[in-house]
Every structure is written in structure tokens, then in C-alpha cells.
Design an enzyme around this catalytic site. Structure first.
Site, PDB file in Angstrom:
ATOM      1  N   GLN A   1      46.082 -12.579  52.841  1.00 20.63           N
ATOM      2  CA  GLN A   1      44.819 -11.995  52.468  1.00 20.63           C
ATOM      3  C   GLN A   1      43.679 -12.894  52.497  1.00 20.63           C
ATOM      4  O   GLN A   1      43.760 -14.075  53.108  1.00 20.63           O
ATOM      5  CB  GLN A   1      45.173 -11.422  51.070  1.00 20.63           C
ATOM      6  CG  GLN A   1      45.111 -12.564  49.965  1.00 20.63           C
ATOM      7  CD  GLN A   1      45.036 -11.785  48.615  1.00 20.63           C
ATOM      8  OE1 GLN A   1      45.828 -10.923  48.417  1.00 20.63           O
ATOM      9  NE2 GLN A   1      44.589 -12.654  47.498  1.00 20.63           N
ATOM     10  N   GLY A   2      42.571 -12.286  52.521  1.00 24.49           N
ATOM     11  CA  GLY A   2      41.268 -12.975  52.497  1.00 24.49           C
ATOM     12  C   GLY A   2      40.826 -13.836  53.714  1.00 24.49           C
ATOM     13  O   GLY A   2      41.375 -13.345  54.921  1.00 24.49           O
TER      14      GLY A   2
ATOM     15  N   ASP B   1      52.564 -17.566  54.094  1.00 22.10           N
ATOM     16  CA  ASP B   1      51.964 -17.439  52.762  1.00 22.10           C
ATOM     17  C   ASP B   1      53.131 -17.335  51.880  1.00 22.10           C
ATOM     18  O   ASP B   1      54.222 -17.088  51.931  1.00 22.10           O
ATOM     19  CB  ASP B   1      51.631 -15.890  52.710  1.00 22.10           C
ATOM     20  CG  ASP B   1      50.335 -15.702  51.374  1.00 22.10           C
ATOM     21  OD1 ASP B   1      49.201 -15.673  51.858  1.00 22.10           O
ATOM     22  OD2 ASP B   1      50.825 -15.807  50.318  1.00 22.10           O
TER      23      ASP B   1
ATOM     24  N   ARG C   1      32.524 -24.520  37.765  1.00 17.03           N
ATOM     25  CA  ARG C   1      33.449 -24.894  38.831  1.00 17.03           C
ATOM     26  C   ARG C   1      33.799 -26.222  38.978  1.00 17.03           C
ATOM     27  O   ARG C   1      34.270 -26.713  40.006  1.00 17.03           O
ATOM     28  CB  ARG C   1      32.636 -24.379  40.237  1.00 17.03           C
ATOM     29  CG  ARG C   1      32.635 -22.879  40.494  1.00 17.03           C
ATOM     30  CD  ARG C   1      34.126 -22.136  40.780  1.00 17.03           C
ATOM     31  NE  ARG C   1      33.773 -20.731  41.087  1.00 17.03           N
ATOM     32  CZ  ARG C   1      33.684 -19.771  39.794  1.00 17.03           C
ATOM     33  NH1 ARG C   1      34.203 -20.283  38.583  1.00 17.03           N
ATOM     34  NH2 ARG C   1      33.762 -18.472  40.190  1.00 17.03           N
TER      35      ARG C   1
ATOM     36  N   TYR D   1      37.337 -26.809  40.528  1.00 17.44           N
ATOM     37  CA  TYR D   1      37.518 -26.433  41.904  1.00 17.44           C
ATOM     38  C   TYR D   1      36.553 -27.305  42.897  1.00 17.44           C
ATOM     39  O   TYR D   1      36.671 -27.777  43.952  1.00 17.44           O
ATOM     40  CB  TYR D   1      36.764 -24.935  41.855  1.00 17.44           C
ATOM     41  CG  TYR D   1      36.617 -24.193  43.124  1.00 17.44           C
ATOM     42  CD1 TYR D   1      38.227 -24.047  43.931  1.00 17.44           C
ATOM     43  CD2 TYR D   1      35.676 -23.779  43.868  1.00 17.44           C
ATOM     44  CE1 TYR D   1      37.935 -23.276  45.217  1.00 17.44           C
ATOM     45  CE2 TYR D   1      35.729 -23.148  44.961  1.00 17.44           C
ATOM     46  CZ  TYR D   1      36.682 -23.085  45.692  1.00 17.44           C
ATOM     47  OH  TYR D   1      36.829 -22.368  46.882  1.00 17.44           O
TER      48      TYR D   1
ATOM     49  N   LYS E   1      37.516 -29.550  46.152  1.00 19.70           N
ATOM     50  CA  LYS E   1      37.317 -29.329  47.154  1.00 19.70           C
ATOM     51  C   LYS E   1      36.159 -30.354  47.891  1.00 19.70           C
ATOM     52  O   LYS E   1      36.326 -30.548  49.464  1.00 19.70           O
ATOM     53  CB  LYS E   1      36.069 -27.969  47.167  1.00 19.70           C
ATOM     54  CG  LYS E   1      37.061 -26.792  47.107  1.00 19.70           C
ATOM     55  CD  LYS E   1      38.050 -26.547  48.103  1.00 19.70           C
ATOM     56  CE  LYS E   1      38.631 -25.075  48.040  1.00 19.70           C
ATOM     57  NZ  LYS E   1      39.819 -24.714  49.264  1.00 19.70           N
TER      58      LYS E   1
ATOM     59  N   VAL F   1      32.447 -15.472  49.773  1.00 17.22           N
ATOM     60  CA  VAL F   1      33.133 -14.315  50.710  1.00 17.22           C
ATOM     61  C   VAL F   1      33.987 -13.325  50.164  1.00 17.22           C
ATOM     62  O   VAL F   1      34.637 -13.829  48.878  1.00 17.22           O
ATOM     63  CB  VAL F   1      33.907 -15.374  51.271  1.00 17.22           C
ATOM     64  CG1 VAL F   1      34.502 -14.612  52.581  1.00 17.22           C
ATOM     65  CG2 VAL F   1      33.193 -16.559  52.257  1.00 17.22           C
ATOM     66  N   ASP F   2      33.650 -12.324  50.556  1.00 19.66           N
ATOM     67  CA  ASP F   2      34.277 -10.941  49.914  1.00 19.66           C
ATOM     68  C   ASP F   2      35.707 -11.162  50.322  1.00 19.66           C
ATOM     69  O   ASP F   2      36.095 -10.916  51.536  1.00 19.66           O
ATOM     70  CB  ASP F   2      33.548  -9.931  50.392  1.00 19.66           C
ATOM     71  CG  ASP F   2      33.903  -8.499  49.505  1.00 19.66           C
ATOM     72  OD1 ASP F   2      34.853  -8.681  48.569  1.00 19.66           O
ATOM     73  OD2 ASP F   2      33.419  -7.462  49.890  1.00 19.66           O
TER      74      ASP F   2
ATOM     75  N   SER G   1      40.644 -12.495  45.929  1.00 23.02           N
ATOM     76  CA  SER G   1      40.398 -13.237  44.966  1.00 23.02           C
ATOM     77  C   SER G   1      39.151 -13.176  44.192  1.00 23.02           C
ATOM     78  O   SER G   1      38.969 -13.435  43.141  1.00 23.02           O
ATOM     79  CB  SER G   1      40.966 -14.786  45.189  1.00 23.02           C
ATOM     80  OG  SER G   1      40.075 -15.445  45.942  1.00 23.02           O
TER      81      SER G   1
HETATM   82  N1  LIG Z   1      36.258 -16.240  48.746  1.00 22.70           N
HETATM   83  C1  LIG Z   1      35.378 -17.196  48.704  1.00 22.70           C
HETATM   84  O1  LIG Z   1      34.471 -16.778  48.168  1.00 22.70           O
HETATM   85  C2  LIG Z   1      35.713 -18.542  49.113  1.00 22.70           C
HETATM   86  C3  LIG Z   1      34.748 -19.412  49.078  1.00 22.70           C
HETATM   87  C4  LIG Z   1      34.831 -20.795  49.492  1.00 22.70           C
HETATM   88  C5  LIG Z   1      36.137 -21.353  49.959  1.00 22.70           C
HETATM   89  N2  LIG Z   1      37.205 -20.229  49.774  1.00 22.70           N
HETATM   90  C6  LIG Z   1      38.475 -20.683  50.066  1.00 22.70           C
HETATM   91  O2  LIG Z   1      39.222 -20.144  51.156  1.00 22.70           O
HETATM   92  C7  LIG Z   1      40.567 -20.171  50.938  1.00 22.70           C
HETATM   93  C8  LIG Z   1      40.932 -18.843  50.847  1.00 22.70           C
HETATM   94  O3  LIG Z   1      40.304 -17.981  49.799  1.00 22.70           O
HETATM   95  P1  LIG Z   1      40.288 -16.388  49.823  1.00 22.70           P
HETATM   96  O4  LIG Z   1      39.361 -16.233  48.646  1.00 22.70           O
HETATM   97  O5  LIG Z   1      39.815 -15.992  51.073  1.00 22.70           O
HETATM   98  O6  LIG Z   1      41.756 -15.919  49.512  1.00 22.70           O
HETATM   99  P2  LIG Z   1      42.508 -15.335  48.219  1.00 22.70           P
HETATM  100  O7  LIG Z   1      42.321 -16.199  47.179  1.00 22.70           O
HETATM  101  O8  LIG Z   1      42.188 -13.809  48.152  1.00 22.70           O
HETATM  102  O9  LIG Z   1      44.101 -15.393  48.817  1.00 22.70           O
HETATM  103  C9  LIG Z   1      44.775 -16.492  48.681  1.00 22.70           C
HETATM  104  C10 LIG Z   1      46.122 -16.393  49.472  1.00 22.70           C
HETATM  105  O10 LIG Z   1      46.696 -17.654  49.171  1.00 22.70           O
HETATM  106  C11 LIG Z   1      48.132 -17.398  48.870  1.00 22.70           C
HETATM  107  N3  LIG Z   1      48.757 -18.607  48.081  1.00 22.70           N
HETATM  108  C12 LIG Z   1      48.654 -18.774  46.865  1.00 22.70           C
HETATM  109  N4  LIG Z   1      49.222 -19.938  46.666  1.00 22.70           N
HETATM  110  C13 LIG Z   1      49.890 -20.031  47.528  1.00 22.70           C
HETATM  111  C14 LIG Z   1      50.872 -21.420  47.956  1.00 22.70           C
HETATM  112  N5  LIG Z   1      51.320 -22.129  46.608  1.00 22.70           N
HETATM  113  N6  LIG Z   1      51.173 -21.282  48.881  1.00 22.70           N
HETATM  114  C15 LIG Z   1      50.881 -20.625  50.269  1.00 22.70           C
HETATM  115  N7  LIG Z   1      50.096 -19.574  49.833  1.00 22.70           N
HETATM  116  C16 LIG Z   1      49.604 -19.426  48.560  1.00 22.70           C
HETATM  117  C17 LIG Z   1      48.089 -16.053  48.159  1.00 22.70           C
HETATM  118  O11 LIG Z   1      49.350 -15.534  48.010  1.00 22.70           O
HETATM  119  C18 LIG Z   1      46.878 -15.368  48.977  1.00 22.70           C
HETATM  120  O12 LIG Z   1      47.581 -14.409  49.822  1.00 22.70           O
HETATM  121  C19 LIG Z   1      40.776 -20.964  49.501  1.00 22.70           C
HETATM  122  O13 LIG Z   1      41.164 -22.290  49.736  1.00 22.70           O
HETATM  123  C20 LIG Z   1      39.501 -20.771  48.915  1.00 22.70           C
HETATM  124  O14 LIG Z   1      39.378 -21.928  47.789  1.00 22.70           O
HETATM  125  C21 LIG Z   1      37.123 -19.139  49.456  1.00 22.70           C
END
Ligand SMILES: NC(=O)c1ccc[n+]([C@@H]2O[C@H](COP(=O)([O-])OP(=O)(O)OC[C@H]3O[C@@H](n4cnc5c(N)ncnc54)[C@H](O)[C@@H]3O)[C@@H](O)[C@H]2O)c1
Length: 251
Positions: free
Chosen positions: A17-18, A38, A145, A148, A152, A181-182, A185
Site C-alpha cells: 500500500q501507499g 510486503d 517525530r 522517526y 530517517k 503524503v496521502d 498510514s
Molecule cells: N506517508 C507519508 O506521509 C510519508 C512521508 C515521508 C516518508 N514516508 C515513508 O514512506 C514509506 C512508506 O510509507 P507509506 O505511508 O506510503 O506506507 P504505509 O505506512 O501506508 O504502508 C506501509 C506498508 O509497509 C508494510 N510493512 C510494515 N511492516 C513491514 C515489514 N516488517 N516488512 C515488510 N513490509 C512491512 C505494511 O504492510 C504496509 O503495506 C515509509 O518508509 C515511510 O516512513 C511516508
């Protein structure tokens, strides 16, 4: 323009996802043979990929077994997209040792593990692009954060180290630092924050949007477009970079 990743084998973690899912879809649309992984295989349903496989990036044995299978079937990887990560909410005083350990394991050590497993094959072939998803929170101070941001920032250091160590051997390694980002999570975080603060979800969402000078959330497709560029040969002169994509948040 299609076919920008034609002939490349690309593995994506957290592709369910995401941002991970958008990256897997975009890589596939550009002609890559995508290995979408995943921890939750249910989330991989409906995703078009060469292979959809369970991979828990916290499990070294699973990663080693996958690397063996990928090397046998595909002869190695051209692109490794490390996406898995978790957001901890709170200050440095709020986080327990267990929460620090969990976040470092999932956000940082997971990337070390996949790189250890797949980089040797890339070195043998003399080519490879590693794309690590970090966050703008690892570059600028963001309230609540602490864990986090620290993890990062470590991803940024890891990315630069890999880039420096292997720059002469055909390997590139870059990090993407998204703003807000939408994604599923993010929706969960908005709901949790609303529940704990007594605000409505619309009010919490508005606060997330307000911190982006562009006045909107980023889309997963926008992050995926940058990942395609970094994975492709178009970015052949780019390594060790930290690519900020945040609607002007850190400007
Ligand atoms: N969404 C944001 O605003 C945002 C901003 C900056 C960075 N990020 C980074 O982008 C990445 C993805 O975030 P998102 O919000 O798009 O996705 P999300 O958090 O919605 O989805 C995370 C996915 O990771 C999988 N996952 C969780 N634990 C796992 C594991 N142990 N092994 C394999 N997969 C696993 C989950 O099943 C899920 O499909 C992350 O590293 C996040 O920190 C997100």
C-alpha cells in the site's frame, strides 16, 4: 514515455500500500520486472507484478532466502527500492527503549539487511540502483517525530555511505525524502490523532495540509515518479543524493 525501466529487475519492499505500492506500479508501467513484497500478502492482491511475495524486512532469513531465489531466477537485481518504515508519534521523552529498537529495526536495519543480501549480486554485475525512502522529517525538526526523525536521518547516512563506498563499481544509491503524503498510514495517523485530541479528523487533516506550503498533501504517484527516475538510467550521474519532495515544507 514508457519503457524507461525496460529490461530491469526491481524489488520493492512494503509494496502492499501507499508509496511502496505506487512505486511497484510505476516500475511495472515503465517495463521493469517487478518483485513486489510486503509482510502482509493480502495487501499485494490486485497489484500487477512479475512476482508478489511475502517479505518481512525484519527477518534476515526471509531476506536471504528471497535473495537466493531472485538470483537463481533473474540473475540478480538491477533496482532495490527500500520502502518499509513506521512512524512513531512522540518526543524523545515519550519513547520507550522497545519503541526505539522497533523503529530502528524496521526503518534502518531492514535496509541494511536487504542491501547486504542484494548488493553483492549487483557488484558482480557491475550495476545497480538502490533507492531508499527516508523522510523530510530526517532533515528538519518536526514536533513529535523524535524516533522517526532519528531513524530517517540514519537512512540518509546509510544512503550516502553506500554511494561513497561503491561509486566506482557501477552502484548508485539515493534517498527520497517525502513531505506529507496521502497514504493509508497517514489516514490512520489522522484518525488516531483525532481520537486522542478530541479534534475532528477534518481538523487534524487540515493541520497536516497547513504545514505544506503548497497547501496540499503529496500523492504516492508523485513519489513514485521520482523513484522511477532514480531507478532508471536517466539518473546515471546521480548518486549519494537526498531528493526532497515535500511541497516546499523544508524550504
Ligand atoms: N506517508 C507519508 O506521509 C510519508 C512521508 C515521508 C516518508 N514516508 C515513508 O514512506 C514509506 C512508506 O510509507 P507509506 O505511508 O506510503 O506506507 P504505509 O505506512 O501506508 O504502508 C506501509 C506498508 O509497509 C508494510 N510493512 C510494515 N511492516 C513491514 C515489514 N516488517 N516488512 C515488510 N513490509 C512491512 C505494511 O504492510 C504496509 O503495506 C515509509 O518508509 C515511510 O516512513 C511516508
Amino acid at each position: 514515455m514508457a519503457g524507461r525501466l525496460k529490461g530491469k529487475v526491481a524489488l520493492v519492499t512494503a509494496a502492499g500500500q501507499g508509496i511502496g505500492r505506487a512505486i511497484a506500479e510505476a516500475f511495472g508501467a515503465e517495463g521493469a520486472a517487478v518483485i513486489a513484497t510486503d509482510v502482509d500478502t493480502g495487501k499485494l492482491k490486485g497489484l500487477k507484478a512479475k512476482k508478489s511475495l511475502k517479505l518481512d524486512v525484519r527477518q534476515p532469513k526471509e531476506i536471504a532466502a528471497l535473495a537466493k531465489a531472485v538470483n537463481k531466477e533473474f540473475g540478480g537485481l538491477d533496482v532495490l527500492a527500500n520502502v518499509a518504515g513506521v512512524v512513531h508519534h512522540g518526543t524523545v521523552l515519550d519513547a520507550t527503549d522497545q519503541e526505539w529498537d522497533f523503529a530502528f529495526d524496521l526503518n534502518v536495519r531492514s535496509m541494511v539487511r536487504t542491501v547486504r543480501a542484494f548488493l553483492p549480486g549487483m557488484l558482480e554485475r557491475g550495476r545497480g540502483s538502490i533507492v531508499n525512502v527516508a523522510s523530510v522529517a530526517g532533515m528538519k525538526g518536526v514536533a513529535n517525530r523524535a524516533v522517526y526523525a532519528t531513524t530517517k536521518a540514519a537512512v540518509v547516512g546509510l544512503t550516502k555511505s553506500i554511494a561513497a563506498d561503491y561509486v566506482g563499481r557501477g552502484i548508485r544509491c539515493n534517498a527520497i525524502c517525502p513531505g506529507t503524503v496521502d497514504s493509508p498510514s497517514l489516514r490512520d495517523r489522522i484518525a488516531a490523532q483525532a481520537a486522542s485530541s478530541g479534534q475532528t479528523t477534518a481538523e487534524v487533516e487540515a493541520a497536516f495540509v497547513a504545514r505544506q506550503p503548497m497547501g496540499r498533501l503529496g500523492t504516492t504517484a508523485e513519489i513514485a515518479a521520482l523513484a522511477v527516475y532514480l531507478a532508471s538510467d536517466e539518473s546515471a550521474f546521480t548518486t549519494g543524493t537526498i531528493q526532497v519532495i515535500d511541497g516546499g515544507w523544508s524550504n
